[in-house]
Design a protein around this motif. Sequence first.
Motif, mmCIF file in Angstrom:
data_model
loop_
_atom_site.group_PDB
_atom_site.id
_atom_site.type_symbol
_atom_site.label_atom_id
_atom_site.label_comp_id
_atom_site.label_asym_id
_atom_site.label_seq_id
_atom_site.Cartn_x
_atom_site.Cartn_y
_atom_site.Cartn_z
ATOM 1 N N GLU A 69 50.183 30.843 72.869
ATOM 2 C CA GLU A 69 50.231 29.377 72.884
ATOM 3 C C GLU A 69 51.479 28.926 72.282
ATOM 4 O OE1 GLU A 69 45.486 28.186 73.096
ATOM 5 O OE2 GLU A 69 46.031 29.330 71.171
ATOM 6 N N GLU A 75 52.931 17.075 70.188
ATOM 7 C CA GLU A 75 51.624 17.200 69.874
ATOM 8 C C GLU A 75 51.480 16.858 68.268
ATOM 9 O OE1 GLU A 75 48.720 19.924 72.222
ATOM 10 O OE2 GLU A 75 50.803 21.020 71.868
ATOM 11 N N SER A 78 47.366 18.469 64.362
ATOM 12 C CA SER A 78 45.798 18.738 64.265
ATOM 13 C C SER A 78 45.556 19.671 65.562
ATOM 14 C CB SER A 78 45.100 17.473 64.496
ATOM 15 O OG SER A 78 45.501 16.698 65.537
ATOM 16 N N ALA A 79 46.386 19.858 66.507
ATOM 17 C CA ALA A 79 46.127 20.708 67.705
ATOM 18 C C ALA A 79 46.244 22.159 67.217
ATOM 19 C CB ALA A 79 47.304 20.583 68.789
ATOM 20 N N ARG A 81 44.336 23.340 65.253
ATOM 21 C CA ARG A 81 42.906 23.796 65.037
ATOM 22 C C ARG A 81 42.562 24.268 66.325
ATOM 23 N NH1 ARG A 81 43.159 18.982 62.024
ATOM 24 N NH2 ARG A 81 43.160 19.401 59.783
ATOM 25 N N ARG A 82 42.696 23.793 67.449
ATOM 26 C CA ARG A 82 42.068 24.484 68.849
ATOM 27 C C ARG A 82 43.140 25.410 69.456
ATOM 28 N NH1 ARG A 82 45.238 21.846 72.882
ATOM 29 N NH2 ARG A 82 45.763 19.629 72.326
ATOM 30 N N LYS A 83 44.397 25.358 68.931
ATOM 31 C CA LYS A 83 45.419 26.551 69.252
ATOM 32 C C LYS A 83 45.496 27.499 68.533
ATOM 33 C CE LYS A 83 48.182 23.892 72.750
ATOM 34 N NZ LYS A 83 49.703 23.365 73.009
ATOM 35 N N LYS A 84 44.800 28.109 68.110
ATOM 36 C CA LYS A 84 44.649 29.495 67.373
ATOM 37 C C LYS A 84 45.694 30.370 67.306
ATOM 38 C CE LYS A 84 40.530 27.640 65.540
ATOM 39 N NZ LYS A 84 40.671 27.060 64.341
ATOM 40 N N HIS A 361 44.358 21.293 54.119
ATOM 41 C CA HIS A 361 44.986 20.413 55.207
ATOM 42 C C HIS A 361 45.811 19.579 54.725
ATOM 43 C CE1 HIS A 361 42.079 21.853 58.165
ATOM 44 N NE2 HIS A 361 41.100 21.782 57.485
#
Length: 371
Positions: A69, A75, A78-79, A81-84, A361
């Motif tokens: 990814e 972007e 915070s993206a 967190r879903r794009k590990k 964070h």
Amino acid sequence: MPRVRVALDAMGGDHAPDELVRGACLALEHQPDLEVLLVGPEQRLEPLIAASSPSPEVRARLSICEATEALDMDEAASALRRKKDASVTVAMRAVREGRADAVVAAGSTGGAMAAALLTLGRIRGIERPAIAVVLPTRPAPTILLDVGANVDVRPPLLVQFARMGTAYARTVLALENPTVGLLNIGEEAGKGDGRSTEAFPLLATAPDLNFVGNVEARALPRGVANVVVCDGFVGNVVLKLAEGMADWLGDLVREGIRARGGLSMLGAWLLRPVFRSVKAELDPARHGGALLLGVHGVCVIAHGSSRAPAIASALEVARRAVQEGILPRLEETFRHPPDPVTAPGDETSGASHARSTRPIHPETPDQEIPS
């Protein structure tokens, strides 16, 4: 000297991955003690490596770390967190796990900063990391920080930035007692907004800083201080203005020569070596990376619009930072800090010295610097 392995986020930036692969090959050609770990999808990177036609010796120092990814330039951080498996996170992880000595990221600055904080964490005693850039001033270079990591800071943080900048200057510029200035609208002690007037006495009384007072922006090119501190908003504006002025002055000189023709053209031909030298000195690609100081690893942030020469320069910055020991210097600087610096009316500003260094964070993850 042992080789330095730098993890390069090959999928970050406006011209990824083509220019980043070319930049890696270019750097390897000129830096025999460098290895590059390209982070990204192998099926995309391998053909680009082949197209660059590296020599067998260069190819042997170039490897790939798979990442499926990427964090796009537009972007939010915070993206992550879903794009590990984002390439910038995988590159930071390589440093944390000891598979790389440093990382270079040319994508979203907010994303790179967030990935560094979440993956590497902060050095104990440092409340907020800062981005430091070395300006080609005279008679000596000037380290300017922060240039974009923190757009709004309290006065005690400017003291912390000054300490980080001083450690950087001692390590990279080999200065025993570097001078420190506060970027302001005037030289007098009472000048500036509330933050500046509160920061001035804090900097002046810090026992470990060689503070020389306020510095005006027009004095920066003269190298009036080895380290100049400001908040990230102001620093970013100054840096981009300097880059724009350098381009504009070059255009102005060329237009003037063409308009006059004749002897002017002859004079320009005779002065070509001088013009080339000046252009090279002011070229942002030559100073293609800024260190993110304060995280537990050597992290270099490059311009989002970087092409191959700027990427090669950023890799050089990372290599030098590792070899010259900037991380141990920062850790030592903040291991035994002086008495906490407290701004008037701020009883908690020194509390950062006792905070945990666990990854956090970032408070301002989506801010951008030079792009």
